[in-house]
Design an enzyme around this catalytic site. Sequence first.
Site, PDB file in Angstrom:
ATOM      1  N   GLU A 259       0.783  -1.091  -0.020  1.00 15.41           N
ATOM      2  CA  GLU A 259       0.079   0.013  -0.020  1.00 15.41           C
ATOM      3  C   GLU A 259       0.644   1.374   0.083  1.00 15.41           C
ATOM      4  OE1 GLU A 259      -2.827  -0.200   3.157  1.00 15.41           O
ATOM      5  OE2 GLU A 259      -3.646  -2.303   2.383  1.00 15.41           O
ATOM      6  N   HIS A 282      -7.989   1.356   1.588  1.00 17.67           N
ATOM      7  CA  HIS A 282      -7.997   1.035   3.025  1.00 17.67           C
ATOM      8  C   HIS A 282      -8.708   2.125   3.782  1.00 17.67           C
ATOM      9  CE1 HIS A 282      -5.225  -1.276   6.070  1.00 17.67           C
ATOM     10  NE2 HIS A 282      -6.144  -0.770   6.610  1.00 17.67           N
ATOM     11  N   GLY A 285     -12.305   1.407   7.731  1.00 20.99           N
ATOM     12  CA  GLY A 285     -12.647   1.939   9.053  1.00 20.99           C
ATOM     13  C   GLY A 285     -12.810   3.355   9.034  1.00 20.99           C
TER      14      GLY A 285
HETATM   15  P1  NAI Z   1     -10.670  -9.833  15.698  1.00 24.19           P
HETATM   16  O1  NAI Z   1      -9.385 -10.008  16.477  1.00 24.19           O
HETATM   17  O2  NAI Z   1     -11.688  -9.283  16.634  1.00 24.19           O
HETATM   18  O3  NAI Z   1     -11.250 -10.860  15.016  1.00 24.19           O
HETATM   19  C1  NAI Z   1     -10.340 -11.715  14.218  1.00 24.19           C
HETATM   20  C2  NAI Z   1     -10.743 -13.187  14.371  1.00 24.19           C
HETATM   21  O4  NAI Z   1     -10.281 -14.118  13.496  1.00 24.19           O
HETATM   22  C3  NAI Z   1     -10.694 -13.657  15.643  1.00 24.19           C
HETATM   23  O5  NAI Z   1     -12.007 -14.240  15.964  1.00 24.19           O
HETATM   24  C4  NAI Z   1      -9.633 -14.809  15.253  1.00 24.19           C
HETATM   25  O6  NAI Z   1      -9.883 -16.120  16.248  1.00 24.19           O
HETATM   26  C5  NAI Z   1     -10.031 -15.178  13.915  1.00 24.19           C
HETATM   27  N1  NAI Z   1      -8.729 -15.935  13.094  1.00 24.19           N
HETATM   28  C6  NAI Z   1      -7.460 -15.823  13.355  1.00 24.19           C
HETATM   29  N2  NAI Z   1      -6.916 -16.411  12.405  1.00 24.19           N
HETATM   30  C7  NAI Z   1      -7.841 -17.228  11.773  1.00 24.19           C
HETATM   31  C8  NAI Z   1      -7.813 -18.219  10.841  1.00 24.19           C
HETATM   32  N3  NAI Z   1      -6.739 -18.647  10.345  1.00 24.19           N
HETATM   33  N4  NAI Z   1      -8.932 -18.682  10.194  1.00 24.19           N
HETATM   34  C9  NAI Z   1     -10.099 -18.243  10.651  1.00 24.19           C
HETATM   35  N5  NAI Z   1     -10.243 -17.161  11.653  1.00 24.19           N
HETATM   36  C10 NAI Z   1      -9.019 -16.937  12.162  1.00 24.19           C
HETATM   37  O7  NAI Z   1     -10.357  -8.701  14.534  1.00 24.19           O
HETATM   38  P2  NAI Z   1     -11.245  -7.490  13.955  1.00 24.19           P
HETATM   39  O8  NAI Z   1     -11.348  -6.172  14.637  1.00 24.19           O
HETATM   40  O9  NAI Z   1     -12.418  -8.286  13.515  1.00 24.19           O
HETATM   41  O10 NAI Z   1     -10.495  -7.195  12.566  1.00 24.19           O
HETATM   42  C11 NAI Z   1     -10.305  -8.205  11.513  1.00 24.19           C
HETATM   43  C12 NAI Z   1      -9.469  -7.767  10.567  1.00 24.19           C
HETATM   44  O11 NAI Z   1      -9.843  -6.405  10.140  1.00 24.19           O
HETATM   45  C13 NAI Z   1      -8.018  -7.492  10.696  1.00 24.19           C
HETATM   46  O12 NAI Z   1      -7.144  -7.865   9.977  1.00 24.19           O
HETATM   47  C14 NAI Z   1      -8.101  -5.954  11.011  1.00 24.19           C
HETATM   48  O13 NAI Z   1      -6.556  -5.545  10.845  1.00 24.19           O
HETATM   49  C15 NAI Z   1      -8.637  -5.585   9.849  1.00 24.19           C
HETATM   50  N6  NAI Z   1      -9.242  -3.975   9.837  1.00 24.19           N
HETATM   51  C16 NAI Z   1      -9.513  -3.538   8.583  1.00 24.19           C
HETATM   52  C17 NAI Z   1      -9.728  -2.258   8.560  1.00 24.19           C
HETATM   53  C18 NAI Z   1      -9.832  -1.571   7.281  1.00 24.19           C
HETATM   54  O14 NAI Z   1      -9.922  -0.278   7.168  1.00 24.19           O
HETATM   55  N7  NAI Z   1      -9.995  -2.354   6.320  1.00 24.19           N
HETATM   56  C19 NAI Z   1     -10.215  -1.554   9.787  1.00 24.19           C
HETATM   57  C20 NAI Z   1     -10.270  -2.372  11.161  1.00 24.19           C
HETATM   58  C21 NAI Z   1      -9.652  -3.559  10.801  1.00 24.19           C
END
Ligand code: NAI
Length: 406
Positions: A259, A282, A285
Amino acid sequence: MPRALLLESIHAAADAVLVESGFTVERAAGALTGDALRAALARSDVLGIRSKTELRAADLAAAPHLLAVGCFCIGTNQVDLAAAAAAGTAVFNSPFSNTRSVAEMTVAEAVCLFRRLFEKSALLHAGHWDKSAANSHEVRGRTLGIIGYGHIGSQVSVLAEALGMRVIFHDILRKLPLGNASPRPSLESVLREADCVTLHVPETPQTAGLIGASQIAMMKRGAFLINNARGSVVDTDALAAALHDGRLGGAALDVFPDEPAKAGDRFTSPLQACGSAILTPHIGGSTEEAQELIALEVAEKLARFWERGSTETCVNIPQVDLPVLRDGQLRILHVHRNVPGVLGTMHTLLARAGVNINAEYLQSNPSTSYVILDVEPIGDPALLDGIRAMPETIRMRTASNATSRG
Ligand code: NAI
């Protein structure tokens, strides 16, 4: 009065929280570096930054009085967390305040993909009136497969069901399904069953390349893929190939392996040549609502730390959630190196002075301990100086009746 310096145009909602807690607030629109940053730190008790201000060990060493840093964003890579811990400076962030924003965008993208809205819009911009129902579908009754059922994935689940979608999900941890969502035992089972797959996993060694050519080959012909998680999770070349040959019906990508560092920089990706791919910079959020929530959350954490010493959700110092200090009590907030004998010495010093300990809280990590003692008022300041002078002390301050002293 304690002084808070907020850089990088942090949302104004932070000010009221800090002022209510007794801070005077100074603001600056941009990030600071070098001497300007150090000069600003010299007049601040707490610092608020977003992602552009870098705080390295040398900056922290030049600000030994700095109590806390609030990262008014998700990440904390811009701060040397170990150096901050070694200086007793607590670092806070706001990891989940933009959850809803990402979830809404994801569901909106699912609707756009099923209706081919971006393709129709691009055609019309180019002058083509493509009025046709072919290959356009309602999302109602379609199966959405969620990979990663955490904060964002579970919100997507609720919103998608409200639109009449059937939700299946896979998570490496056992998660309580919300509504009628149904767990699946593997990534593969979700890929084979879903009409649209959306990724909400963190960036870890296990999720790097989670979706490559062989996983795409397992998906239904014409299915959609949404990645609003992290760029490393999807093999972009494999995805571009699957979009080109029609194996997948479309995709929405908000995150990419490479990015641009800042707004205005050039972006290139093999997906730019794919008309069925929705590409966004990106911004999952990035909403004003999320900025406001982040401002409130981080400012409240700074205020609670200042007033009571609470380090709950702190990313670099052991976490302790402390009750409000009782009137007439003195709270000793002591961060020290985690070595044997520190508590014993503190207890002995207080006992010798006849000071009773009414409450004690302690949390440690391998290098650092944070102990909080609520005691009767101490008449002799030399006693506190004696505790502060212990060789293991990293930082000590006291608080009484919502005031705090370094
Ligand atoms: P979170 O930590 O609440 O949830 C992530 C989930 O993925 C957890 O339940 C975990 O057990 C599960 N997980 C981990 N490895 C896994 C695998 N190999 N297979 C299946 N499940 C797996 O995180 P949250 O807040 O839900 O964020 C998720 C993603 O979104 C992160 O990568 C974060 O960086 C991204 N994100 C992107 C944003 C954007 O602007 N596009 C803004 C905020 C977050």
